[in-house]
Design an enzyme around this catalytic site. Structure first.
Site, PDB file in Angstrom:
ATOM      1  N   GLU A   1      -3.570   0.806  -2.776  1.00  0.00           N
ATOM      2  CA  GLU A   1      -4.237  -0.232  -3.549  1.00  0.00           C
ATOM      3  C   GLU A   1      -3.907  -0.053  -5.030  1.00  0.00           C
ATOM      4  OE1 GLU A   1      -8.744  -1.954  -4.370  1.00  0.00           O
ATOM      5  OE2 GLU A   1      -8.426   0.211  -4.165  1.00  0.00           O
TER       6      GLU A   1
ATOM      7  N   ASP B   1      -7.045   4.281  -1.372  1.00  0.00           N
ATOM      8  CA  ASP B   1      -7.985   3.545  -2.198  1.00  0.00           C
ATOM      9  C   ASP B   1      -7.810   3.897  -3.676  1.00  0.00           C
ATOM     10  OD1 ASP B   1     -10.504   1.951  -2.523  1.00  0.00           O
ATOM     11  OD2 ASP B   1     -11.270   3.887  -3.213  1.00  0.00           O
TER      12      ASP B   1
END
Length: 549
Positions: free
Chosen positions: A287, A251
């Protein structure tokens, strides 16, 4: 507006055969095969003459299904999805042809989305127990499905014990006294300052100190340059790898050190290299919400995958092509551009294309609930190299509303008549957001549904390993606007893919091209219309894709 076929014209048309079982248990095996089937539906018989044996390679090229556990399937009736609910639906995941799942955060948290982690080595009680997770992993592996979990390493929860200990220590310091990391190493875990550097810094209550929280005050940023923090995450990686986790979704990877690509790629490389030592097949997808040039820079980390945000959302190349505002010719040239750009940084990269995810407006909204365009977008995605990711509910045309995140993470629409397993909507989600398409249980029995188009498209990937892994070459003479053709070559085997992204039927002459000696191997059409190849001429209905070999 694009021209559309009248529904009445579908009567009597040739439809795709439903695949009733995938036989994809390939855990520990090189490939898996299945023979062709013939199915009847709604009183009409139909066949699809090009179904091939499955040829699923057991490597890190996968078809991933992104699951928000909270909204997926509720196994115990409390209104919140759970890990046992995911386990109950693994037969569906496998039947669709997915052989990887990405679980959004499952660790203890104060929020519904769970991107603020309290304890990195536990399961949030809303989702179940560690035993439930272990069972899920075991059942996934029994089906040849690999498990990727969200690793939220940019920040923790403000309720994480590391942060609580650090703040408590700072409150105990005398005025002007500097912290001592030997007394409290946790102060070094975060970015504390006695100056408010910018508006992402918040006050440590009861002190003159500030801490960085770039996303939210309750998500204090971790200092990943700190060796003790790295040691913690190495132990966290050990823990989850021992539980059978096959990979991490990283993330917010571009925010570890804000705006510092060199530092961020080094951080990714460090953790990935460590995980590879524990599991040589470990996978990582990160990401990096940026343009393709920045994504390419992050491939210098030598980690396998970055989400290809250039393919996603309303302005992504896949949706624009499906909508008719970007032609097939531009798409295939862009695919080659990815191959060259990303491959230059990491020759072993595995692209991670997708249409939308949990932070974005759903693709049904982006394509105005146009079923034909949604099918086209799905087909284009499934012809991409790498590991495609499908957000739960995309396969049945679920929609969202506005910019509110809760509205993008609504309950999976399993049935309009049976509430079993259907979760409550996240707190804060708006009421009255309804899908324009039937629920899963209705679509599964309709051969022409969006769901079964996805199933057919994923099966084509599972029949043809060249689609995911092949080196792309453009057949220039067959490319013009909404028409395009490419070849993909993998381990000495070459296939051709021909695209018609217009609404009109096309006849394409293959004679004299690299595709001249190939035959039809499979195809995708909107409602089962036939693609034919006769005397070197390929006839393709509107919005269709054909695979040749």
């Amino acid at each position: 507006m694009k021209k559309r076929l009248l529904s009445g014209l579908l009567v009597g048309t040739l439809l795709f055969g439903l695949v009733t079982g995938c036989g994809q248990n390939n855990a520990g095996n090189g490939t898996s095969v299945e023979t062709a089937t013939e199915t009847q539906s709604a009183g009409d018989s139909f066949t699809y003459d090009y179904e091939q044996d499955l040829n699923i390679v057991d490597d890190n090229y996968r078809n991933y299904y992104e699951i928000f556990v909270y909204s997926f399937y509720d196994s115990d009736g409390d209104g919140i999805g759970d890990l046992n609910g995911v386990t109950e639906k693994l037969d569906y995941v496998q039947e669709m042809g997915f052989n990887g799942i990405w679980l959004m955060p499952i660790m203890p948290s104060t929020t519904y989305h769970k991107y603020d982690v309290i304890d990195y080595c536990d399961i949030d009680s809303q989702y179940g127990t560690m035993a439930d997770f272990e069972k899920l992993v075991e059942e996934c592996h029994n089906r040849g499905i690999r498990v990727v979990i969200d690793m939220v390493m940019n920040h923790s929860s403000s309720s994480n014990q590391w942060f609580l200990e650090a703040c408590s220590y700072l409150r105990g310091l005398e005025e002007g006294q500097e912290p001592n990391l030997e007394e409290c190493p946790y102060v070094g875990y975060y970015n504390f300052s006695q100056e408010r550097v910018d508006n992402t810094y918040y006050t440590v209550s009861g002190t003159t100190w500030y801490y960085e929280g770039s996303f939210w005050s309750e998500m204090p940023d971790l200092n990943l340059e700190n060796e003790a923090v790295r040691g913690e995450f190495e132990q966290i990686a050990d823990f989850w790898i021992a539980k059978g986790v096959d990979g991490f979704r990283m993330d917010a990877a571009m925010h570890y050190e804000e705006g510092d690509v060199e530092s961020n790629t080094e951080i990714l490389n460090w953790l990935y290299s460590y995980c590879l030592e524990q599991n040589p097949d470990f996978y990582m997808v990160s990401e990096v919400w940026a343009n393709k040039s920045t994504i390419a820079d992050y491939y210098a980390s030598e980690t396998p995958s970055m989400f290809n945000f250039a393919t996603s959302s309303a302005e992504g190349i896949l949706v624009k092509t499906a909508r008719g505002t970007g032609g097939a010719e531009k798409l295939v040239n862009t695919m080659v551009e990815y191959q060259e750009l990303y491959g230059a940084q990491n020759p072993n990269y595995i692209d991670a294309p997708f249409l939308t995810n949990h932070d974005q407006v759903r693709v049904a909204n982006n394509l105005s609930n146009d079923e034909n365009d949604l099918k086209m977008a799905a087909g284009l995605l499934m012809m991409m190299n790498g590991s495609p990711f499908v957000y739960y509910g995309e396969e049945i045309g679920m929609c969202s509303s506005g910019k509110k995140d809760e509205n993008k993470r609504l309950p999976m629409f399993w049935s309009a008549t049976d509430e079993t397993g259907i979760t409550n909507k996240p707190s804060g989600a708006d009421s009255g957001i309804e899908s324009s398409f039937p629920a899963w249980d209705e679509q599964r029995t309709d051969a022409a549904s969006l769901l079964n188009y996805y199933k057919r498209a994923i099966r084509l990937r599972n029949e043809n390993p060249e689609i995911a892994r092949g080196t792309i070459s453009v057949v220039e003479s067959l490319c013009e606007d909404d028409q395009a053709a490419i070849t993909k070559t993998y381990e000495g085997s070459t296939i051709g893919i021909v695209y018609n992204t217009s609404d009109e039927e096309m006849t394409i002459t293959l004679t004299g091209t690299e595709l001249a000696d190939m035959e039809i191997r499979g195809y995708l059409t909107l409602n089962g219309e036939e693609i034919t190849l006769k005397d070197g001429t390929l006839t393709m209905p509107g919005q269709s894709i054909c695979i040749l070999k």
